[in-house]
Design an enzyme around this catalytic site. Structure first.
Site, short mmCIF file in Angstrom:
data_model
loop_
_atom_site.label_atom_id
_atom_site.label_comp_id
_atom_site.label_asym_id
_atom_site.label_seq_id
_atom_site.Cartn_x
_atom_site.Cartn_y
_atom_site.Cartn_z
N ASP A 22 -4.43 -0.54 9.28
CA ASP A 22 -4.44 -1.67 10.21
C ASP A 22 -5.83 -2.29 10.27
O ASP A 22 -6.84 -1.58 10.22
CB ASP A 22 -4.03 -1.17 11.60
CG ASP A 22 -3.60 -2.30 12.50
OD1 ASP A 22 -3.44 -3.44 12.04
OD2 ASP A 22 -3.42 -2.04 13.71
N HIS A 39 -6.77 -8.73 3.22
CA HIS A 39 -5.75 -7.97 2.51
C HIS A 39 -6.25 -7.50 1.15
O HIS A 39 -5.96 -6.38 0.71
CB HIS A 39 -4.48 -8.82 2.35
CG HIS A 39 -3.79 -9.13 3.64
ND1 HIS A 39 -3.54 -8.16 4.59
CD2 HIS A 39 -3.31 -10.30 4.15
CE1 HIS A 39 -2.91 -8.71 5.62
NE2 HIS A 39 -2.78 -10.01 5.38
N LEU A 133 -0.42 14.78 -6.58
CA LEU A 133 -0.25 14.11 -5.30
C LEU A 133 0.95 13.18 -5.32
O LEU A 133 1.12 12.38 -6.25
CB LEU A 133 -1.52 13.31 -4.99
CG LEU A 133 -1.46 12.31 -3.82
CD1 LEU A 133 -1.39 13.05 -2.49
CD2 LEU A 133 -2.65 11.36 -3.85
#
Length: 244
Positions: A22, A39, A133
């Site tokens: 965020d 962004h 991962l």
């Protein structure tokens, strides 16, 4: 200036980290830049946290990239985010694959533009047999919708005679969720100072440790990640019991 944080103890690392990324827009606004610049800056931090999680030996990483509510944003911004996702995967997929990363999506990706769906499907397929991962990217994701869909699927299996209502437990129900087969997140990180879940992994986060930081996502670097992991390692996780 905050001092550097030492690498965390491997035996005390969370298996699964979830992140609500965020603050991109506020980061850009502070710098008098368009939201698109925020962004783009945030995209590079996605690369950073994937790379660092892989290096540390964390097994699962779930990133909240685009919620079902994000469609309410201006059409131009949504379009930019979709193009940015394609750009990210085109640039970073080879490194993720070389690092043995498994790339997955959660959420209804069928509602995304077809070019995005194609790139996502290619990334999932290319990394399917990797063993390192696991990165879950939440796209067009909402936890209430996920739980409702899981309930529908369980009800269909009851109707088909595959299971009985009495067999439905928390463990069985979790198998209908999109994170089926993965451990629940041990640690939730939310950047930018907001302290809410925003319809993210509501079932899975039942016993997670929460770490809220005022740092905006594009500023969340390796040291900030280590601070979050250090805070996690200092918590006493009792799961409703008493500390031993």
């Amino acid at each position: 200036m905050a001092k550097n944080v030492a690498a965390p103890r491997p035996e005390a690392l969370p298996r699964h980290v979830a992140v609500i990324m965020d603050g991109n827009g506020r980061w850009a606004k502070k710098r008098l830049l368009p939201r698109s610049a925020g962004h783009t800056a945030g995209m590079y931090k996605v690369k950073t946290i994937i790379r660092q999680s892989s290096d540390l030996g964390i097994r699962y990483l779930t990133l909240y990239a685009f919620s079902t509510e994000n469609w309410k944003r201006p059409k131009a911004e949504v379009g930019f985010l979709m193009k940015l996702l394609i750009e990210f995967l085109n640039q970073e997929l080879e490194e993720m694959h070389a690092r043995n990363v498994i790339f997955r999506t959660i959420g209804d990706v069928t509602a995304l533009p077809q070019p995005v769906q194609d790139v996502l499907a290619g990334a999932v397929e290319k990394t399917r047999n990797n063993t390192g991962l696991t990165v879950n990217i939440a796209l067009n994701y909402g936890s209430r919708a996920e739980i409702a869909e899981a309930a529908r699927r369980a009800a269909q299996d009851v109707k088909a005679g595959k299971i009985t209502p009495e067999e439905i437990s928390e463990e069985l129900f979790s198998g209908y969720l999109e994170t089926s087969g993965q451990p629940d997140p041990d640690l939730l990180i939310r950047t930018s100072g907001e302290e809410r879940l925003s319809n993210f992994l509501l079932f899975q986060l039942a016993y997670a440790e929460f770490y809220f930081t005022p740092v905006l996502w594009p500023d969340f670097d390796e040291q900030e990640y280590l601070r979050a992991l250090e805070a996690y390692q200092g918590r006493g996780r009792r799961y409703g019991g008493l500390e031993s």
